[in-house]
Design an enzyme around this catalytic site. Structure first.
Site, mmCIF file in Angstrom:
data_model
loop_
_atom_site.group_PDB
_atom_site.id
_atom_site.type_symbol
_atom_site.label_atom_id
_atom_site.label_comp_id
_atom_site.label_asym_id
_atom_site.label_seq_id
_atom_site.Cartn_x
_atom_site.Cartn_y
_atom_site.Cartn_z
ATOM 1 N N ARG A 265 0.852 -1.187 0.000
ATOM 2 C CA ARG A 265 0.000 0.000 0.000
ATOM 3 C C ARG A 265 0.886 1.234 0.000
ATOM 4 O O ARG A 265 1.887 1.298 0.732
ATOM 5 C CB ARG A 265 -0.929 0.037 1.230
ATOM 6 C CG ARG A 265 -2.009 -1.035 1.259
ATOM 7 C CD ARG A 265 -3.013 -0.856 0.126
ATOM 8 N NE ARG A 265 -4.086 -1.841 0.167
ATOM 9 C CZ ARG A 265 -4.055 -3.023 -0.425
ATOM 10 N NH1 ARG A 265 -2.970 -3.393 -1.093
ATOM 11 N NH2 ARG A 265 -5.084 -3.841 -0.349
ATOM 12 N N ASP A 289 3.890 -0.366 -7.268
ATOM 13 C CA ASP A 289 2.575 -0.743 -7.801
ATOM 14 C C ASP A 289 1.461 -0.014 -7.065
ATOM 15 O O ASP A 289 0.301 -0.102 -7.460
ATOM 16 C CB ASP A 289 2.388 -2.265 -7.664
ATOM 17 C CG ASP A 289 1.123 -2.775 -8.335
ATOM 18 O OD1 ASP A 289 0.891 -2.406 -9.508
ATOM 19 O OD2 ASP A 289 0.361 -3.522 -7.695
ATOM 20 N N GLU A 294 -4.905 6.928 -5.655
ATOM 21 C CA GLU A 294 -5.117 6.082 -6.836
ATOM 22 C C GLU A 294 -6.530 6.289 -7.363
ATOM 23 O O GLU A 294 -7.464 6.405 -6.570
ATOM 24 C CB GLU A 294 -4.892 4.617 -6.478
ATOM 25 C CG GLU A 294 -3.487 4.306 -5.986
ATOM 26 C CD GLU A 294 -3.328 2.857 -5.567
ATOM 27 O OE1 GLU A 294 -4.280 2.056 -5.736
ATOM 28 O OE2 GLU A 294 -2.255 2.500 -5.053
ATOM 29 N N HIS A 320 -1.310 -0.553 -9.746
ATOM 30 C CA HIS A 320 -1.922 -1.398 -8.713
ATOM 31 C C HIS A 320 -2.561 -2.639 -9.351
ATOM 32 O O HIS A 320 -3.753 -2.903 -9.192
ATOM 33 C CB HIS A 320 -2.968 -0.618 -7.915
ATOM 34 C CG HIS A 320 -3.229 -1.226 -6.561
ATOM 35 N ND1 HIS A 320 -3.705 -0.509 -5.490
ATOM 36 C CD2 HIS A 320 -3.093 -2.505 -6.116
ATOM 37 C CE1 HIS A 320 -3.849 -1.301 -4.443
ATOM 38 N NE2 HIS A 320 -3.475 -2.530 -4.805
ATOM 39 N N ALA A 322 -1.038 -5.859 -9.080
ATOM 40 C CA ALA A 322 -0.441 -7.095 -8.564
ATOM 41 C C ALA A 322 -1.472 -8.197 -8.382
ATOM 42 O O ALA A 322 -1.187 -9.371 -8.608
ATOM 43 C CB ALA A 322 0.280 -6.823 -7.242
#
Length: 354
Positions: A265, A289, A294, A320, A322
């Site tokens: 995060r 990531d 966001e 983001h 993953a």
């Protein structure tokens, strides 16, 4: 009575494949693929907060995708019609569970349907480490621009991987990098002991010690981890306790040749501290990531094409993704539709978060 459903943040346009199967005489589904700035973010203006409320206030059911649109108390208080929140995974720190419980709003969970022995997030972490250290994006761009061998790559075989957090995901990454690349594994978190590190090694199917008597997963101090690791990778859950945990004091301890990786995060790291270290080129690079805000604003410095130039560190960014594995997301939406049907028929929900 027709049940109104809002499906949020479906970036890839996959949700209609599942939600459009609902009987339109009983369900009215509206899709909002664009994410508005989070209601409780410090930089979110009142006009955006009001726009988010206006978007959601007429719906009985809201389907969320992980933490793309957070639901703090202040937002839920302004959604009087909300009766069911469809989430995914087994936890969602972006939803205020207390107010949902107080108002009797169920928050559904989904089970992760794994397709193999390694989860999607661990795969992505390994890919980020390799891509960052081997300069994959930079070399790809250079070749396409007519250039050839513009920089050196960094080998990781036999180097030291420092894990901030050694839970399930950290342990999975540690196993892969240890077995596949012979990396030495060191780890730190506020509660990590050597006994716990040994238990994680056993859980990953590895011996507690190598043939030479060294610990397979070695618990070290915070200072030693940042000072000695060639790659630092973050694997912590975001909480009030861990927010802003990693600061300039830690990052400035890292070796100039080292890499920093965060797929957990964004707010675990003080963003301006990380930006400052990378602007000054104090470490070789970073692979990220996750971010404080966001999706990234269009003018975000992270989107700059100047990283790796004029003394700045290399920066590899992904949006983001993953956990965004196709079969996994399909499973999320399939289970959310099942939950809507069960709830509308007055049946007990299979999985909830409280």
């Amino acid at each position: 009575m027709v049940i109104s459903i809002a499906v949020l943040d479906d970036y890839q346009g996959l949700a209609p494949t599942y939600f459009d199967k609902l009987d339109p005489s009983s369900f009215n589904v509206t899709y909002f693929p664009d994410t508005l700035r989070p209601y409780n973010h410090a930089e979110t203006p009142e006009t955006t907060k009001n726009a988010l409320v206006k978007r959601l206030e007429s719906f009985d059911v809201i389907a969320t995708m992980r933490e793309r649109t957070p639901f703090p108390r202040e937002l839920i208080d302004r959604l009087p019609r909300l009766k069911l929140l469809l989430s995914c995974g087994n936890r969602n720190k972006a939803i205020d569970m207390e107010i949902c419980r107080d108002r009797g709003i169920p928050v559904t969970a989904t089970e992760d349907r794994k397709m193999g022995p390694v989860d999607s997030t661990s795969e992505h972490v390994v890919a980020m480490i390799l891509a960052g250290c081997r300069n994959i994006p930079q070399n790809d761009a250079a070749v396409k621009a007519g250039q050839w061998q513009t920089s050196f790559v960094t080998a990781i075989s036999g180097k030291t991987l420092g894990l901030v957090g050694l839970g399930r995901l950290g342990g999975s990454v540690a196993r892969i990098m240890s077995v596949a690349f012979g990396m030495k594994i060191i780890a730190w978190s506020s509660n990590l002991t050597q006994d716990a590190a040994d238990e994680q090694a056993i859980a990953q199917g590895l011996p507690v010690e190598s043939a030479g008597g060294e610990k397979t997963f070695k618990a070290v101090s915070r200072e030693e981890l940042f000072r000695t690791a060639d790659v630092v990778s973050v694997h912590l859950v975001l909480s009030d306790r861990s927010r802003g945990l990693i600061t300039a004091n830690d990052l400035c301890e890292m070796k100039p040749s080292s890499f920093f990786v965060n797929t957990s995060r964004g707010p675990l790291v003080v963003e301006q501290d990380l930006l400052g270290v990378l602007r000054a080129g104090k470490i070789r690079g970073a692979a990220l990531d996750v971010f404080d805000l966001e999706p990234l604003p269009a003018d975000s410095e992270w989107r700059s094409s100047e990283w790796g130039q004029n003394g700045k560190s290399q920066v590899l960014v992904t949006p983001h993704v993953a956990y965004v594995e196709e079969d996994l997301i399909k499973g999320f939406y399939e289970q959310q539709v099942e939950d809507v049907l069960r709830w509308s028929e007055g049946k007990e929900l299979k999985r909830t978060m409280y």
